[in-house]
Structure formats: C-alpha cells, structure tokens
Design an enzyme around this catalytic site. Structure first.
Site, PDB file in Angstrom:
ATOM      1  N   GLU A 130      -6.092 -13.683 -49.931  1.00  0.00           N
ATOM      2  CA  GLU A 130      -6.719 -13.763 -51.159  1.00  0.00           C
ATOM      3  C   GLU A 130      -8.749 -13.997 -50.312  1.00  0.00           C
ATOM      4  O   GLU A 130      -9.871 -13.525 -50.728  1.00  0.00           O
ATOM      5  CB  GLU A 130      -7.061 -15.367 -52.006  1.00  0.00           C
ATOM      6  CG  GLU A 130      -6.720 -15.328 -53.452  1.00  0.00           C
ATOM      7  CD  GLU A 130      -7.622 -15.460 -54.009  1.00  0.00           C
ATOM      8  OE1 GLU A 130      -8.543 -15.032 -54.874  1.00  0.00           O
ATOM      9  OE2 GLU A 130      -7.605 -16.996 -54.201  1.00  0.00           O
ATOM     10  N   THR A 182     -17.675 -15.578 -57.283  1.00  0.00           N
ATOM     11  CA  THR A 182     -17.099 -16.873 -57.231  1.00  0.00           C
ATOM     12  C   THR A 182     -18.050 -17.442 -56.551  1.00  0.00           C
ATOM     13  O   THR A 182     -18.520 -18.707 -56.492  1.00  0.00           O
ATOM     14  CB  THR A 182     -15.636 -16.849 -56.645  1.00  0.00           C
ATOM     15  OG1 THR A 182     -15.374 -16.628 -57.671  1.00  0.00           O
ATOM     16  CG2 THR A 182     -15.115 -18.357 -56.594  1.00  0.00           C
TER      17      THR A 182
HETATM   18  N1  HSE Z   1     -11.572 -23.155 -58.883  1.00  0.00           N
HETATM   19  C1  HSE Z   1     -12.776 -21.991 -58.561  1.00  0.00           C
HETATM   20  C2  HSE Z   1     -13.736 -22.196 -59.229  1.00  0.00           C
HETATM   21  C3  HSE Z   1     -12.057 -20.820 -58.964  1.00  0.00           C
HETATM   22  O1  HSE Z   1     -14.332 -22.844 -60.158  1.00  0.00           O
HETATM   23  O2  HSE Z   1     -14.818 -22.227 -58.020  1.00  0.00           O
HETATM   24  C4  HSE Z   1     -10.713 -20.029 -59.086  1.00  0.00           C
HETATM   25  O3  HSE Z   1     -10.057 -20.130 -57.973  1.00  0.00           O
END
Ligand code: HSE
Length: 307
Positions: A130, A182
């Site tokens: 990842e 992200t």
């Molecule tokens: N929890 C992470 C976020 C995304 O909301 O940035 C998924 O891993």
C-alpha cells in the site's frame, strides 16, 4: 498447490465517525486475483482488461507486486509468482482498491506457501504494498479486507486489530467519477480538534460499534455522525449533501464518505431499502451530470474469498 484464484473485496473505511480506526469489508465490488507459481524467481504481473485496469504492471510499482517480491526474498523461495489482476474496485475511489490488491496477493501467496505467513506478517507485507500508492498507508482497508467484517484498528503501530461482531446490514454505495486522492483529502484536515467535538465523536464511535454488534438500528442512526472529517471533506465531493439527504430521506440508517472519498456509502437495514436508496443517490448524481458506479452489498464477514 500451484495456483489460486480469489476475490479481494472493497472496504469502507472510517464508517463516518471512526476516522482511521474503523473499516468494514463489503462483498462488492472486488478484485479478482490469480496467483500462479512460476520458475523464474520473479514476479510477473498481468492486468486483465476492466474499467479500472489503469494500474502499473511493473511489480515495483504495483501494490501487489511489492509484497510478492518481498516474500520471495524473505522466504528465500526458489520460485516466483505470475499474478493476474482483474480490477473490479474503482481506483482512488475511497473503497480500498490498492489495499485489496495488496492484501489479495499476499493472501494468495500465503495459501500457495501452505499458510506459512502469520496474519501479522501478512498485514505488514500488505502495508508495504500500500505504501506504493499512499504516503501513509492505513490499516482500515487492509485489516477488514484480510479478516472480514467490521474491524477496529485499536493501534496501528502494534497492529492491534479487533474484529467486532456485526449484524447483517446492507450498504448502498455510489462512486462518483471525480478524482479525490487520499493524500490531498488528508492534507485539508485539521491538525487539532477541539475537545467538545472530540467528546461528541468518541461518544458516537462507542455508540456505533455497540449498535453494530447488538443490531440496535436506532443507536447506529444516532451515532453515525462525523463532526470532524465530513464537514471538511464533503467540499471535495460535488452534490454531496444532496446525495446524503436523498439516502437519509429514503430510509438509510446513516450516510457518509467512504474512506477518503469520493465514494459515498449509505447503511441500510435490508436489501430492499438499499436498492431504493441507491436509486435515489444515483438520481442526484444524474441531476448533476456526474458519471458514477454503484453497488449494493451485504457486509462481508469473511474477507478475501478463494474462488
Ligand atoms: N482512513 C483513511 C482516510 C482512508 O480517511 O484518509 C483509508 O485508509
């Protein structure tokens, strides 16, 4: 065993109030992954054609290729792996796409190695994969993908994952075809949180997890509120509140952003409600001329499934 084919499913991280600490595995969509032993001691990756096939086949740039190479090296294997990946999970969609590929490949290799790799190590290898797609990889997708169900990431450093019992609920998910990566969706988040909001959020996390395990729908409904992340990230998703309100007005228990978005999930009591809700969410996207993919799914309590 020389070959294995499996389904590595999508995951909904955060579940509204549980930023970075909750994730749930769903049945659909999923990546179909085949891992076959080869005699080259190398990793060869083939990407099958699909709407989401735009991922690298170079093992060093692929979230499944990286852990596969590490395993060959660490276990001093005298064979390699040919990996076929048919991506079913939208890329950068907030549905744990890169985690599913990473976890799926590690799981498949572990089966071919007669389950030599412990769960903790599998998680570590998948995390290495990842890292290719995310600067700060999270366990809230890898965890539920590998072990299924609703997972609490109590502590990510020590890999302290807790599987929380869940009742049978359904997810209506829409993936608007807009780019939200992200990294950018984390950059905009506040560094500090005021105590009043934090206390409300803590109450909701406890309520939500208890509601899931006891199927207390009303408690889930009251708890599925995010005071910290949603107000900021919702701005990245066009028509977000129209979509959310259409889900809630049509019987969803709760609705929020899946992972870092742009996918939006609505939790529903049964499949019929989920079907109705997804159509209403789609309608809002159509009104705003946004292309999308949509899914209806039960909770996947098992995680990765051998096909
Ligand atoms: N929890 C992470 C976020 C995304 O909301 O940035 C998924 O891993």
């Amino acid at each position: 065993m020389n070959s294995i084919t499996l389904a590595a499913p999508a995951t909904v991280a955060n579940l509204s109030c549980g930023f970075d600490i909750l994730g749930v595995c769903i049945e659909k969509p999923f990546d179909k992954i085949t891992v076959v032993k080869n005699t080259t001691k190398n990793v060869i990756i083939n990407i099958d054609n699909s709407p989401f096939s735009n991922i690298p086949s170079d093992p060093k740039k692929n979230t499944g290729g990286v852990p596969a190479e590490l395993i060959i090296q660490d276990y001093n294997l005298d064979f390699g792996f040919t990996i076929n990946i048919k991506k079913g999970i939208p890329l950068c969609g907030g549905l744990g796409s890169s985690a599913a590929t990473a976890a799926g490949v590690v799981y498949g290799i572990n089966e071919l190695l007669n389950k030599k790799i412990s769960l903790n190590k599998m998680i570590k290898y998948a995390l290495e994969g990842e890292k290719i797609s995310s600067e700060s990889p999270h366990l809230d997708n890898i965890g539920p993908c590998l072990i299924g169900g609703l997972v609490l990431i109590r502590d990510s450093k020590s890999l302290d994952l807790v599987k929380i019992a869940t009742s049978d609920l359904f997810f209506a998910v829409v993936h608007p075809d807009v780019k939200v990566d992200t990294k950018s969706a984390r950059k905009i988040l506040p560094n500090k949180v005021d105590l009043y909001s934090a206390v409300k959020q803590w109450g909701n996390i406890a309520g939500l997890t208890h509601g899931f395990s006891s199927k207390n729908i009303d408690l889930i409904k009251r708890s599925m509120k995010d005071y910290i992340i949603e107000p900021v990230r919702s701005k990245l998703i066009p028509a977000y509140f129209n979509i959310k309100n259409s889900a809630l007005d049509n019987g969803a228990i709760g609705c929020s952003i899946s992972g870092s978005g742009p996918s939006i999930f609505a939790l529903c009591d049964n499949q019929d409600i989920a079907q109705k809700v997804v159509l209403k969410m789609e309608k809002e996207l159509q009104k705003n001329s946004i292309k999308y993919h949509s899914y209806i799914s039960s909770i996947n309590k098992q995680g990765i499934e051998i096909l």
